[in-house]
Scaffold this motif. Structure first.
Motif, PDB file in Angstrom:
ATOM      1  N   HIS A 132       0.363  -1.150  -0.092  1.00 39.97           N
ATOM      2  CA  HIS A 132      -0.041  -0.034  -0.095  1.00 39.97           C
ATOM      3  C   HIS A 132       1.046   1.379  -0.325  1.00 39.97           C
ATOM      4  CE1 HIS A 132      -3.221   2.811   0.486  1.00 39.97           C
ATOM      5  NE2 HIS A 132      -2.855   3.161   1.424  1.00 39.97           N
ATOM      6  N   ALA A 133       2.167   0.575   0.644  1.00 41.76           N
ATOM      7  CA  ALA A 133       2.567   2.366   0.823  1.00 41.76           C
ATOM      8  C   ALA A 133       3.578   2.850  -0.718  1.00 41.76           C
ATOM      9  CB  ALA A 133       3.951   2.507   2.257  1.00 41.76           C
ATOM     10  N   LEU A 134       3.580   1.590  -1.293  1.00 42.23           N
ATOM     11  CA  LEU A 134       4.718   1.836  -2.368  1.00 42.23           C
ATOM     12  C   LEU A 134       3.465   1.707  -3.304  1.00 42.23           C
ATOM     13  CD1 LEU A 134       7.230   1.117  -3.670  1.00 42.23           C
ATOM     14  CD2 LEU A 134       6.625  -0.573  -4.625  1.00 42.23           C
ATOM     15  N   TYR A 135       2.328   1.841  -3.391  1.00 45.10           N
ATOM     16  CA  TYR A 135       1.405   2.230  -3.989  1.00 45.10           C
ATOM     17  C   TYR A 135       1.142   4.058  -3.770  1.00 45.10           C
ATOM     18  CZ  TYR A 135      -3.348   2.888  -6.023  1.00 45.10           C
ATOM     19  OH  TYR A 135      -4.878   3.583  -6.758  1.00 45.10           O
ATOM     20  N   GLU A 136       1.077   4.117  -3.145  1.00 44.73           N
ATOM     21  CA  GLU A 136       0.700   5.795  -2.430  1.00 44.73           C
ATOM     22  C   GLU A 136       2.141   6.210  -3.278  1.00 44.73           C
ATOM     23  OE1 GLU A 136      -2.204   7.021   0.036  1.00 44.73           O
ATOM     24  OE2 GLU A 136      -2.349   5.412  -1.549  1.00 44.73           O
ATOM     25  N   GLU A 137       3.565   5.672  -3.028  1.00 42.53           N
ATOM     26  CA  GLU A 137       3.956   6.543  -3.351  1.00 42.53           C
ATOM     27  C   GLU A 137       4.337   6.596  -4.858  1.00 42.53           C
ATOM     28  OE1 GLU A 137       8.603   7.119  -3.408  1.00 42.53           O
ATOM     29  OE2 GLU A 137       7.562   7.648  -2.497  1.00 42.53           O
ATOM     30  N   GLY A 138       4.208   6.053  -5.850  1.00 42.11           N
ATOM     31  CA  GLY A 138       3.182   6.027  -6.974  1.00 42.11           C
ATOM     32  C   GLY A 138       2.512   7.337  -7.404  1.00 42.11           C
ATOM     33  N   TYR A 139       1.338   7.013  -6.981  1.00 43.32           N
ATOM     34  CA  TYR A 139       0.127   7.727  -7.150  1.00 43.32           C
ATOM     35  C   TYR A 139       0.625   9.141  -7.329  1.00 43.32           C
ATOM     36  CZ  TYR A 139      -4.367   9.901  -6.845  1.00 43.32           C
ATOM     37  OH  TYR A 139      -5.346  10.720  -6.618  1.00 43.32           O
ATOM     38  N   TYR A 140       1.288   9.282  -5.597  1.00 41.68           N
ATOM     39  CA  TYR A 140       1.432  10.808  -5.308  1.00 41.68           C
ATOM     40  C   TYR A 140       2.162  11.642  -5.985  1.00 41.68           C
ATOM     41  CZ  TYR A 140      -1.691  10.998  -1.474  1.00 41.68           C
ATOM     42  OH  TYR A 140      -2.946  10.543  -0.833  1.00 41.68           O
TER      43      TYR A 140
END
Length: 283
Positions: free
Chosen positions: A260-268
């Motif tokens: 989830h944290a890496l997904y958020e990293e990509g999104y932002y």
């Protein structure tokens, strides 16, 4: 303008790219040509079908599922793959977390999967069929050495596309794309080193000398590719989105919180790049 998007693989690290492409869906950014290798094409499919959030659910809810991957599948004589193919490419997209085949059929662009021919050791680029619910071209592109068996598509056997062409952005250029977005799963400045298991892998695939040669030169070729890619970005020819950090996520990571944290990293990361990206596309 013809827009190409290239997605690097990286197994679980490609969850970063899922965040990027979900942002792209919000911004209505879709390519005329898409190419991915390994997990890059596997996760890229949900982007092309317009299914925002599907990859995040897959990563956070199913990659930790015991049916998804594990050594027991690698040692299963009926499977011999670390990833449970009947579940990952069968049950999940066809029943549990449905892939929208109709939306993918309606996507007007061209889609290719990078693969490595085990006999020639060279990269090939397979057109991804719009109606193949077994995803054979995708499985072939994802077929990591040792963790997968070679995959037959048509008359030939293939393995992971990243072995011969890790980031095939030049294929997009060859296809006439004058604007190119490249989504990486490694930080700027990352340099690949020869694998510790190279000798073992070379023995396993000794019947395929050209494939072994590709494996031996993979790190060198990857680093040369990155040097050219970043030089082209500096010249304004391509637009790159890469993580600042992979947050400790490895190739077979399954921890939902880390993913989830890496997904958020990509999104932002994509969100903060949108203004610059749109300027690049408008030039």
């Amino acid at each position: 303008m013809k827009l190409g998007i290239t997605m690097e693989g990286g197994a679980s690290r490609t969850v970063f790219s899922c965040g990027v492409t979900d942002c792209f869906l919000e911004e209505n950014i879709m390519p005329d040509y898409f190419i991915g290798v390994s997990a890059g094409i596997a996760f890229g499919m949900s982007y092309l079908s317009g299914q925002k959030g599907r990859n995040r659910i897959l990563a956070e809810e199913y990659m930790s599922d015991k049916r998804y991957m594990g050594m027991k599948y690698l040692f299963d004589k009926g499977k011999k793959t670390f990833y449970n193919i009947p579940f990952v490419f069968g049950e999940l997209p066809n029943e549990i977390l449905p892939f929208d085949f109709q939306a993918f059929k309606d996507y007007p662009g061209e889609v290719e999967a990078g693969v490595t021919n085990i006999h020639t050791g060279k990269a090939e680029y397979l057109t991804v069929p719009r109606d193949d619910d077994s995803f054979q071209a995708i499985v072939a592109s994802c077929a990591l050495p040792v963790l997968f068996q070679p995959v037959k598509v048509g008359k030939h056997y293939y393995m992971d596309g990243a072995l011969a062409d890790s980031v095939p952005f030049l294929r997009a250029v060859e296809k006439g794309c004058d604007k190119n977005i490249v989504i990486l799963t490694r930080e700027k400045g990352y340099r690949k080193k020869p694998g510790h298991s190279l000798k073992m892998v070379s023995r396993i695939y000794q019947s395929y000398p050209n494939l072994v040669d590709a494996l031996k030169h993979r790190a060198e070729n990857y680093n040369l590719c990155m040097r050219e890619l970043w030089a082209r970005e500096k010249a304004g020819e391509v637009f790159i989105i890469a993580p600042d950090s992979t947050l400790g996520v490895g190739r077979t990571e399954s921890d939902p919180e880390k993913l989830h944290a890496l997904y958020e990293e990509g999104y932002y990361k994509a969100k903060e790049s949108i203004c610059a990206l749109k300027k690049y596309l408008e030039k």
